[in-house]
Design a protein around this motif. Structure first.
Motif, PDB file in Angstrom:
ATOM      1  N   THR A 265      35.405  -6.431  84.071  1.00 44.53           N
ATOM      2  CA  THR A 265      36.534  -6.161  83.192  1.00 44.53           C
ATOM      3  C   THR A 265      36.201  -6.144  81.842  1.00 44.53           C
ATOM      4  OG1 THR A 265      36.919  -8.436  83.167  1.00 44.53           O
ATOM      5  CG2 THR A 265      38.045  -7.618  84.826  1.00 44.53           C
ATOM      6  N   SER A 266      37.334  -5.751  81.016  1.00 44.37           N
ATOM      7  CA  SER A 266      36.961  -5.555  79.590  1.00 44.37           C
ATOM      8  C   SER A 266      38.117  -5.727  78.683  1.00 44.37           C
ATOM      9  CB  SER A 266      36.467  -4.085  79.439  1.00 44.37           C
ATOM     10  OG  SER A 266      37.413  -3.171  79.638  1.00 44.37           O
ATOM     11  N   ARG A 267      38.088  -5.966  77.516  1.00 43.37           N
ATOM     12  CA  ARG A 267      39.093  -6.142  76.496  1.00 43.37           C
ATOM     13  C   ARG A 267      39.336  -4.645  76.123  1.00 43.37           C
ATOM     14  NH1 ARG A 267      37.665 -11.020  72.689  1.00 43.37           N
ATOM     15  NH2 ARG A 267      37.151 -12.496  74.336  1.00 43.37           N
TER      16      ARG A 267
ATOM     17  N   GLY B 132      30.966   0.489  75.813  1.00 42.83           N
ATOM     18  CA  GLY B 132      31.636   0.442  74.767  1.00 42.83           C
ATOM     19  C   GLY B 132      32.860  -0.361  74.533  1.00 42.83           C
ATOM     20  N   GLU B 133      33.524  -0.520  75.586  1.00 44.18           N
ATOM     21  CA  GLU B 133      34.796  -1.473  75.599  1.00 44.18           C
ATOM     22  C   GLU B 133      34.417  -2.692  75.444  1.00 44.18           C
ATOM     23  OE1 GLU B 133      37.545   1.227  78.945  1.00 44.18           O
ATOM     24  OE2 GLU B 133      36.582  -0.724  79.346  1.00 44.18           O
ATOM     25  N   GLY B 134      35.490  -3.660  75.021  1.00 44.72           N
ATOM     26  CA  GLY B 134      35.214  -5.136  74.851  1.00 44.72           C
ATOM     27  C   GLY B 134      34.517  -5.791  76.017  1.00 44.72           C
ATOM     28  N   CYS B 135      33.721  -6.889  75.684  1.00 45.50           N
ATOM     29  CA  CYS B 135      33.119  -7.907  76.483  1.00 45.50           C
ATOM     30  C   CYS B 135      34.404  -8.744  76.970  1.00 45.50           C
ATOM     31  CB  CYS B 135      32.165  -8.488  76.145  1.00 45.50           C
ATOM     32  SG  CYS B 135      31.642  -9.939  77.375  1.00 45.50           S
ATOM     33  N   PRO B 136      34.760  -9.066  78.342  1.00 42.48           N
ATOM     34  CA  PRO B 136      35.794  -9.888  78.404  1.00 42.48           C
ATOM     35  C   PRO B 136      35.790 -11.200  78.006  1.00 42.48           C
ATOM     36  CG  PRO B 136      34.734  -9.555  80.601  1.00 42.48           C
ATOM     37  CD  PRO B 136      34.132  -8.507  79.709  1.00 42.48           C
ATOM     38  N   GLU B 137      34.354 -11.718  77.875  1.00 44.41           N
ATOM     39  CA  GLU B 137      34.230 -12.761  77.396  1.00 44.41           C
ATOM     40  C   GLU B 137      34.210 -13.139  75.905  1.00 44.41           C
ATOM     41  OE1 GLU B 137      33.669 -15.419  79.463  1.00 44.41           O
ATOM     42  OE2 GLU B 137      33.565 -14.216  81.462  1.00 44.41           O
ATOM     43  N   CYS B 138      33.477 -12.120  75.216  1.00 38.48           N
ATOM     44  CA  CYS B 138      33.214 -12.320  73.669  1.00 38.48           C
ATOM     45  C   CYS B 138      33.705 -11.240  72.926  1.00 38.48           C
ATOM     46  CB  CYS B 138      31.691 -12.861  73.358  1.00 38.48           C
ATOM     47  SG  CYS B 138      30.864 -11.217  73.738  1.00 38.48           S
ATOM     48  N   GLY B 139      33.969  -9.979  73.621  1.00 41.42           N
ATOM     49  CA  GLY B 139      34.687  -9.194  72.711  1.00 41.42           C
ATOM     50  C   GLY B 139      33.582  -7.724  72.360  1.00 41.42           C
ATOM     51  N   SER B 140      32.306  -8.170  72.515  1.00 40.34           N
ATOM     52  CA  SER B 140      31.071  -7.401  71.981  1.00 40.34           C
ATOM     53  C   SER B 140      31.326  -6.077  72.804  1.00 40.34           C
ATOM     54  CB  SER B 140      29.812  -8.047  71.965  1.00 40.34           C
ATOM     55  OG  SER B 140      29.802  -9.312  71.344  1.00 40.34           O
ATOM     56  N   PRO B 141      30.742  -5.048  72.447  1.00 37.80           N
ATOM     57  CA  PRO B 141      30.709  -3.830  73.234  1.00 37.80           C
ATOM     58  C   PRO B 141      29.769  -4.270  74.289  1.00 37.80           C
ATOM     59  CG  PRO B 141      30.256  -3.453  70.815  1.00 37.80           C
ATOM     60  CD  PRO B 141      30.268  -4.884  70.897  1.00 37.80           C
ATOM     61  N   LEU B 142      30.366  -3.505  75.624  1.00 37.80           N
ATOM     62  CA  LEU B 142      29.796  -3.728  76.991  1.00 37.80           C
ATOM     63  C   LEU B 142      28.742  -2.424  77.117  1.00 37.80           C
ATOM     64  CD1 LEU B 142      32.800  -4.492  79.440  1.00 37.80           C
ATOM     65  CD2 LEU B 142      30.435  -6.148  78.565  1.00 37.80           C
TER      66      LEU B 142
END
Length: 589
Positions: free
Chosen positions: A237-239, A411-421
RNA sequence: CGGGGCGUAGCGCAGCCUGGUAGCGCAUCUGCUUUGGGAGCAGAGGGCCGGGGGUUCGAAUCCCUCCGCCCCGACCA
């Protein structure tokens, strides 16, 4: 010590034409394997030695947590009928009949046999927990064998099964495997990651895959460099970052707009001068579900429609899990007309009447989380050449389920910390899985608990693909000339290359060195073939042995060369320095 | 299963379009020379051209059919 001149190591200068990926080419060129049929391989001397070393590591680690069995490779259909998998396994199972006409199958996995033993033998909670494992050949009639040993129809698997009284105990069995697997893959010299995995439609609560990054892999892994989050695309998943919403027009309610010929997302976005993220994508499926009709289970096809952002893509694994489907196919034109009253290219959410629960028969609508709290979007009007604008999810249309149904993108946000995936290809070398009572329940395994009450033990199952450890390692360690394996899984630790055997003193010196290294605990291959030095160097570079000792003309000064295959670095050493240098070098590998 | 490609000497390929009875490189065998990055020269062996059927005076070549293998998509260690 083995003498190359006496061995069968059929190296090839050229790779067979149908080898595509690096490991496949090199396994063939190095004489490790030969192909017999699609997805069916013979392991020759070098390949078998490597596999034996891998098995030894697996066995050693598994013995710290479980007990080794060896189950049959062929088994009667009855136990599979009891678990319900005789039919659900479908075409992947090799089936055959004996002379009396009774149905048998070749083992593709062994939950049924293990559970059969458990139900016949386990009586009391005092006998739990149990961890039983085996290292055995599996047979699967893969729809598409490919990439050499990466995807085959016969392969060696370490599979284990745990039986526990309760969830806390299963956690322990599961965690023991997690640790054992990490030890195994670390000792095998693999760069791996453990990722969250899809548990499949079969149920089961928790599942983790052990993946090795390689472009030859068939899985996609989303990972975060800053917090360590990693998940299979089937599960990831992603933010999402916020989308700038369109300004409403008119009264702000859905407005029919003539959009002639604008069937594709990109065309619609351009027409409205919006980002595809503000257009609603409609994907219509028919889903095959096993339904209890009262008189037995039957497959029924039901409509499932997914709405998501125009720039997103449906993750069909997630979808199948959500709607409990065994199979998906796109709706055909007739079905589109029936459920949307509109043509492809102009499908949209407004006007549909979804059922309230995924278990209800009828039209199921799944809206992706990316549509939550959005407003004033564009979407098809279910009418040729027309779209709506001002479509606000929740107000203008409803759904059966609002859920994560899309593929995450790089490039979407990591679901845990928001950094790019990051998204990268990987191959699965192991999988650990909490099964629950799926098999113990259906096959009737019961024990008495401390209160004398009959309870159903719960299971875990855990697999490692033996050949995949070899294959993944080759994929990680190769260059134009061949590959190198970590010492732990290489067929030999070191090859002693006598550059010219017609020089008797060279051969004698090489033999003595080889014997000395062997006595010190190294697996040594002495290349005493009557070949030119160049041929022997090329072969040595090809076949995966991590170290080479060249015994050549420098012997006159009492020196030999130690060559490290991975780095291609070569050092001249006094013969007396060789052993200590090799010990140091092989420990740092 | 859907889509694409390929089956000719052990391996890599050419020949097929435009039918006339099979060729190149590497490998193999023999001899001589050579000997630290897949040697040189000379000679030799090796092919039901994936199987079956058809067209033709004649088929590796054209047609039909079956089989096998590889690659791309839906499945999994």
């Amino acid at each position: 010590m083995h003498r190359w001149s006496k061995l069968f190591v059929p190296t090839l200068r050229e790779a067979p034409a149908d080898a595509e990926v690096a490991s496949h080419k090199f396994l063939l060129r190095s004489g490790y394997v030969r192909q017999l049929g699609a997805g069916i391989y013979s392991y020759l001397f070098m390949g078998q030695r490597s596999i034996n070393k891998i098995i030894a590591i697996v066995r050693e680690e598994m013995n710290t947590i479980g007990q080794e069995f060896l189950l049959p490779g062929i088994m009667p259909s009855e136990i599979w009928e009891q678990s319900g998998r005789w039919t659900s396994m479908g075409q992947n199972m090799f089936r055959l009949q004996d002379r009396k006409g009774a149905w048998l199958c070749l083992g593709m996995t062994h939950e049924e046999v293990m559970t059969d033993i458990a139900r016949k033998e386990l009586r009391s909670y005092k006998q739990l927990p149990q961890i039983w494992y085996q290292i055995q050949t599996k047979y699967r009639d893969e729809p598409r064998p490919k990439a050499g040993l990466l995807r085959v129809r016969q392969f060696i698997m370490k599979d284990s099964y745990s039986f526990d009284l309760d969830a806390a105990s299963l956690d322990e069995s599961y965690n023991k495997h997690d640790q054992a697997y990490r030890n195994i893959f670390t000792r095998s010299g693999l760069q791996f990651v453990a990722v969250e995995a899809d548990s499949g439609a079969m149920g089961g609560s928790q599942s983790q895959e052990f993946m090795v990054y390689t472009d030859a892999g068939e899985d996609l892994i989303a990972s975060c460099a800053s917090c360590g989050y990693a998940a299979n695309m089937e599960k990831a998943t992603s933010r999402l970052s916020a989308v700038t919403e369109m300004e409403p027009t008119g009264d702000g309610l859905p407005e029919l707009v003539h959009t002639p010929g604008k069937a594709a997302i990109a065309d619609v976005a351009e027409f409205f001068q919006i980002s595809p993220a503000s257009d609603i994508k409609t994907v219509a499926y028919m889903a095959a579900r096993l339904s209890d009709t009262g008189k037995g289970k039957e497959t029924v096809w039901e409509p499932v429609v997914v709405f998501l952002r125009g720039d997103h893509f449906v993750n069909e694994t997630k979808l199948m899990g959500l709607v409990k489907a065994g199979e998906l196919r796109p709706m055909n034109g007739e079905e589109l007309e029936k459920y949307f009253h509109g043509p492809a290219g102009y499908l949209g959410p407004v006007g549909l009447t979804p059922v309230k629960s995924v278990n209800e028969p009828g039209l199921k609508v799944i809206a992706d989380l990316g549509l939550e709290n959005r407003k004033n979007m564009a979407g098809g009007a279910n009418k040729l050449d027309y779209h709506f604008r001002n479509v606000t999810p929740g107000r203008d249309f409803s759904w059966t389920l609002l859920a994560d149904i899309r593929n995450v993108a790089e490039g979407e946000g990591c679901p845990e910390c928001g950094s790019p995936l990051k998204v990268a290809k990987a191959v699965e070398v192991g999988h650990i899985f909490k099964l629950g009572d799926r098999y113990t329940e259906s096959m009737g395994a019961r024990v008495l608990d401390p209160n004398g009450k009959e309870v159903t033990p719960i299971m875990g199952c855990y697999g490692i693909g033996i050949e995949r450890i070899l294959t993944a390692s080759i994929e990680q360690n190769n260059d134009a000339n061949g590959f190198w394996l970590p010492r732990a899984i290489a067929p030999f630790d070191v090859v002693v290359t006598v550059t010219n055997i017609s020089d008797a003193s060279l051969l004698a010196a090489g033999t003595e060195i080889a014997e000395k290294l062997e006595a010190a605990g190294f697996d040594v291959l002495l290349d005493d073939r009557d070949e030119r030095a160049g041929v022997k160097f090329k072969d040595a570079d090809l076949v995966g042995i991590p170290f080479r000792v060249n015994v050549g003309k420098k012997i006159a000064e009492g020196k030999v060369e130690l060559v490290t295959r991975a780095s291609a670095l070569s050092v001249d050493l006094e013969i007396a320095e060789l052993l200590p240098a090799l010990v140091v070098a092989s420990e740092t590998k």
